[in-house]
Design an enzyme around this catalytic site. Structure first.
Site, mmCIF file in Angstrom:
data_model
loop_
_atom_site.group_PDB
_atom_site.id
_atom_site.type_symbol
_atom_site.label_atom_id
_atom_site.label_comp_id
_atom_site.label_asym_id
_atom_site.label_seq_id
_atom_site.Cartn_x
_atom_site.Cartn_y
_atom_site.Cartn_z
ATOM 1 C CG ASP A 95 -0.056 -0.295 2.719
ATOM 2 O OD1 ASP A 95 1.049 -0.481 2.632
ATOM 3 O OD2 ASP A 95 -0.850 -0.219 3.682
ATOM 4 C CG HIS A 96 3.648 2.301 3.173
ATOM 5 N ND1 HIS A 96 2.593 1.472 3.408
ATOM 6 C CD2 HIS A 96 3.728 3.289 3.984
ATOM 7 C CE1 HIS A 96 2.294 2.146 4.866
ATOM 8 N NE2 HIS A 96 3.038 2.817 4.958
ATOM 9 C CG ASP B 267 2.356 1.299 9.067
ATOM 10 O OD1 ASP B 267 2.860 1.687 8.089
ATOM 11 O OD2 ASP B 267 1.966 2.393 9.970
ATOM 12 N NE ARG C 135 3.486 9.603 12.216
ATOM 13 C CZ ARG C 135 3.845 8.111 12.317
ATOM 14 N NH1 ARG C 135 4.432 7.689 11.008
ATOM 15 N NH2 ARG C 135 3.933 7.519 13.208
ATOM 16 C CB SER D 203 7.863 5.899 10.567
ATOM 17 O OG SER D 203 8.141 4.833 10.152
ATOM 18 N NE ARG E 275 9.701 5.886 7.838
ATOM 19 C CZ ARG E 275 9.565 7.066 7.746
ATOM 20 N NH1 ARG E 275 10.373 7.906 7.533
ATOM 21 N NH2 ARG E 275 8.247 7.268 7.418
HETATM 22 C C1 MIC Z 1 4.444 6.366 8.048
HETATM 23 O O1 MIC Z 1 3.059 6.744 8.462
HETATM 24 O O2 MIC Z 1 5.439 7.287 8.323
HETATM 25 C C2 MIC Z 1 4.533 5.019 7.527
HETATM 26 C C3 MIC Z 1 5.350 5.113 6.158
HETATM 27 O O3 MIC Z 1 3.477 4.262 7.440
HETATM 28 C C4 MIC Z 1 5.385 4.232 8.607
HETATM 29 C C5 MIC Z 1 6.361 3.095 8.044
HETATM 30 C C6 MIC Z 1 7.307 3.107 7.192
HETATM 31 O O4 MIC Z 1 8.066 4.254 7.204
HETATM 32 O O5 MIC Z 1 7.181 2.553 6.165
HETATM 33 C C7 MIC Z 1 4.943 4.180 9.869
HETATM 34 O O6 MIC Z 1 3.906 4.609 10.377
HETATM 35 O O7 MIC Z 1 5.188 3.293 10.690
HETATM 36 FE FE1 SF4 Z 2 0.101 4.817 5.039
HETATM 37 FE FE2 SF4 Z 2 1.434 5.613 7.309
HETATM 38 FE FE3 SF4 Z 2 0.205 7.439 5.967
HETATM 39 FE FE4 SF4 Z 2 -1.069 5.520 7.268
HETATM 40 S S1 SF4 Z 2 0.028 7.102 8.157
HETATM 41 S S2 SF4 Z 2 -1.673 6.106 5.050
HETATM 42 S S3 SF4 Z 2 0.054 3.607 7.000
HETATM 43 S S4 SF4 Z 2 2.085 6.224 5.138
#
Ligand code: MIC
Ligand code: SF4
Length: 644
Positions: free
Chosen positions: A64-65, A119, A379, A533, A535
């Site tokens: 999905d990313h 995530d 965010r 995140s 990550r």
């Molecule tokens: C995000 O919202 O920052 C992400 C991308 O979903 C991350 C995961 C990632 O960095 O791949 C998260 O929230 O953990």
């Molecule tokens: Fe995707 Fe992270 Fe954004 Fe949620 S917050 S939509 S999991 S990138």
């Protein structure tokens, strides 16, 4: 003594430890989820553990990313993920099926069970009464292998909801109010548990909006009870059989409490550049808006989309505004398309995007220079949109839609009667984009395109550590600063050597070069370091650059766990004056690092010498004996495999 809903689930899954706040516990994990940007690493690590099959009740791998496919890299990752899932017993949700958290809530989450996801917004399924926790990829890999999840027993913070939301005020405004009161650090070391008479008036997707964005509080997770509303939601998804009631005992005792009167809430917005920088939409005033993005795992349910469609129906988006809409799942998109709401959105001028993360993770739709962008996301960290100078505000779908029409930030209560969306007796269930694992795993060959590179592995902790303080950062550094993600970098999530060249570059473009020239060293930061995140790349990239320790005033939970899992010392200053006195490029040394790490597990401080200044700094390393062993082994993988 009675128990809260979260405590009940923890108790039912407890493997080791005592449930007193602050002590280390481990719990059994029923389900795992991964998404593609963290999943490639998690499955490479699962492969390195060396088990033939996952041992969870259910594991799902989502894509999905990274769905832009602007080169072969994303597609390489997708193919790897699909084949690895088939081989190891993981269900695979194909690109186009939707955002992991929305789909998991619709199709897989089960009240009373535990879910570990790679995530940070995994707590979305807390809206279903599930104990859903975000973690680094390696922790999820271990859970897929049947290992328990270790965490420090959180405090339980009860949020009592009184009354009922007024028209045009929505679940997003509830969580923005919680963030306004508690801040982005307020949830650290806590589970936020919602209770009170106001809970019954919120649907499961609304509850999920609130638990989703509990990640921005820094909380371990957030949870709602599982009640009649949950049962009705599961029944409408054709899953009534998954229903289990999970409710707090009347005499449960909580560590902390916040009371929110839903009737008193007004539409709110988080102003740039932090989710807790919250004010009333009315009090911010009619800021001119260039872009409005509706979607993300926070606000992309059928209910959200129907409210937006009702506001936009028969109207036209303001000529200065670009409006994008990403329905959270294919289920939502299919329902909007069959009931005509999609046509209303298109007719109003909305740009319909794929059911994926999209602009939320900077995969396209970066706004213009200095733009104001209103987003229903979770965010608004500086630069996350892909445009460094953009001013991003986080708002509800109602506020987003009203503002898209007016061209300025608009309180939706000025629009007259609020839309009423009828409850859905049956969602459009179609799981044909979820691929089952192979019946004959031996026949599956895992496909690794050239974008799949081996991940860095640490070595056992050496007798002494030394190096320079390569950078000195302030408070609230996010993982988006440490390991930025955008459409140019996200395709390289399975290529850490390449990504490392961008580590901390939003703070200092020369950091990777300096780290390499100095043969590694230390990172110094302020409070809440590593928020955001999950990550693991925010630990893997520093590891690749030779970082041995991170010295800060305080850490965000998942990032600290990721550092330990990769054998990097996460140290906090016992005396903030030492942080203030430390200058970039000071030479630091940790003598007898293994001995000091063992002693830290007994509650002793770690001494780090500032060789340049001729001083000794007392640092805290609040770890368990198990975490000490992980650090000594050079990371969780070495520890799990008995190596290091
Ligand atoms: C995000 O919202 O920052 C992400 C991308 O979903 C991350 C995961 C990632 O960095 O791949 C998260 O929230 O953990
Ligand atoms: Fe995707 Fe992270 Fe954004 Fe949620 S917050 S939509 S999991 S990138």
């Amino acid at each position: 003594m009675g128990r809260s809903a979260a405590q009940k689930i923890l108790a039912a899954h407890l493997v080791e430890g005592s449930m007193t706040s602050g002590s280390e516990i481990s719990i059994r994990i029923d389900q795992t989820l991964t998404q593609d940007s963290t999943g490639t690493m998690a499955y490479l690590q699962f492969e390195a553990i060396g088990l033939p099959r996952v041992k969870t009740r259910l594991s799902v791998s989502y894509v999905d990313h990274n769905t832009l496919q602007s080169g072969f890299e994303n597609a390489d990752d997708h193919k790897y993920l699909q084949t690895v899932a088939a081989k190891y017993g993981v269900r695979f949700s194909r690109p186009g099926n939707g955002i992991c958290h929305q789909v998991h809530m619709e199709r897989f989450g089960v009240p009373g069970q535990t879910l570990l996801g790679s995530d940070s917004h995994t707590p979305t399924c807390g809206g279903l009464g599930m104990l859903a926790i975000g973690a680094g990829g390696l922790d999820v890999a271990v859970a897929m292998g049947g290992g328990p999840c270790f965490l420090s027993m959180p405090k339980i913070h009860r949020v009592v909801l009184e009354g009922r939301l007024r028209p045009w005020v929505s679940a997003k405004d509830v969580i923005l109010e919680v963030l306004r009161r508690l801040s982005v650090k307020g949830g650290v070391g806590r589970i936020v548990e919602y209770a009170g008479p106001g809970v019954a008036s919120l649907s499961v997707p609304e509850r999920a909006t609130i638990t989703n964005m509990g990640a921005e509080l820094g909380a371990t997770t957030s949870i709602f009870p599982s009640d009649a509303t949950t049962r009705a939601f599961l029944a409408a998804q054709g899953r009534e059989g998954d229903f289990v009631a999970v409710e707090a005992d009347a005499d449960a005792v909580y560590d902390e409490e916040t009371v929110i009167d839903l009737d008193a809430l007004v539409p709110l917005a988080a102003r740039p550049h932090s989710p807790d920088n919250v004010s009333g939409v009315g009090s911010i005033g009619p800021v001119r808006v260039d872009q409005v993005c509706i979607g993300s795992c926070t606000n992309s349910s059928y209910l959200d989309m129907m409210k937006v469609a009702a506001v936009l129906k028969g109207k036209t988006v303001h000529p200065e505004v670009s409006l994008t809409i990403s329905p959270g799942s294919r289920q939502v998109l299919a329902m909007l398309s069959s009931n005509g709401a999609l046509a209303d959105l298109v007719a109003a001028g909305a740009r319909i995007l794929e059911s994926a993360c999209g602009p939320c993770i900077g995969m396209g739709q970066s706004p213009r220079t200095d733009a104001v962008s209103l987003r229903t996301f979770n965010r608004n960290f500086e630069g996350r949109s892909g445009t460094a100078s953009a001013q991003v505000y986080l708002v509800s779908p109602e506020t987003a839609a009203a503002s898209a029409l007016a061209g300025v930030l608009t309180d939706p209560r000025t629009l007259g009667a609020a839309p009423v969306v009828a409850p859905v007796p049956h969602f459009a269930v179609n799981d044909n984009l979820v691929v089952d694992p192979a019946a004959d795993p031996d026949s599956v060959a895992i496909v690794r395109g050239p974008n799949i590179k081996p991940f860095p592995r640490n070595k056992a902790l050496p007798p002494a550590l030394s190096g320079k303080a390569l950078i000195r950062l302030g408070d609230n550094i996010t993982t988006d600063h440490i390991m930025p993600s955008n459409s140019k970098l996200l395709p390289y999530r399975s290529n850490v050597p390449y990504l490392a060249g961008f580590c901390l570059t939003p703070c200092d473009p020369d950091f990777p070069k300096r780290a390499r020239e100095n043969g590694g060293g230390f990172i110094v930061g302020g409070s809440n370091y590593g928020q955001g995140s999950s990550r693991e790349h925010a630990a893997l990239a520093p590891l690749e650059l030779g970082i041995r320790g991170v010295l800060v005033l305080s850490f965000a939970r998942i990032h600290m766990a990721n550092l330990i899992n990769n054998g990097i010392l996460p140290l906090t200053f016992a005396d903030p004056a030492d942080y203030a006195a430390l200058d970039p490029m000071d030479e630091l040394a940790v003598d007898d690092a293994p001995g000091q790490v063992r002693a830290a597990a007994q509650g002793r401080d770690v001494t780090v010498r500032n060789v340049t200044k001729g001083t000794a700094m007392r640092m805290c390393l609040p770890i368990s004996a198990r975490q000490a062993d992980i650090l000594l082994a050079g990371g969780l993988l070495n520890y799990t495999r008995g190596e290091g």
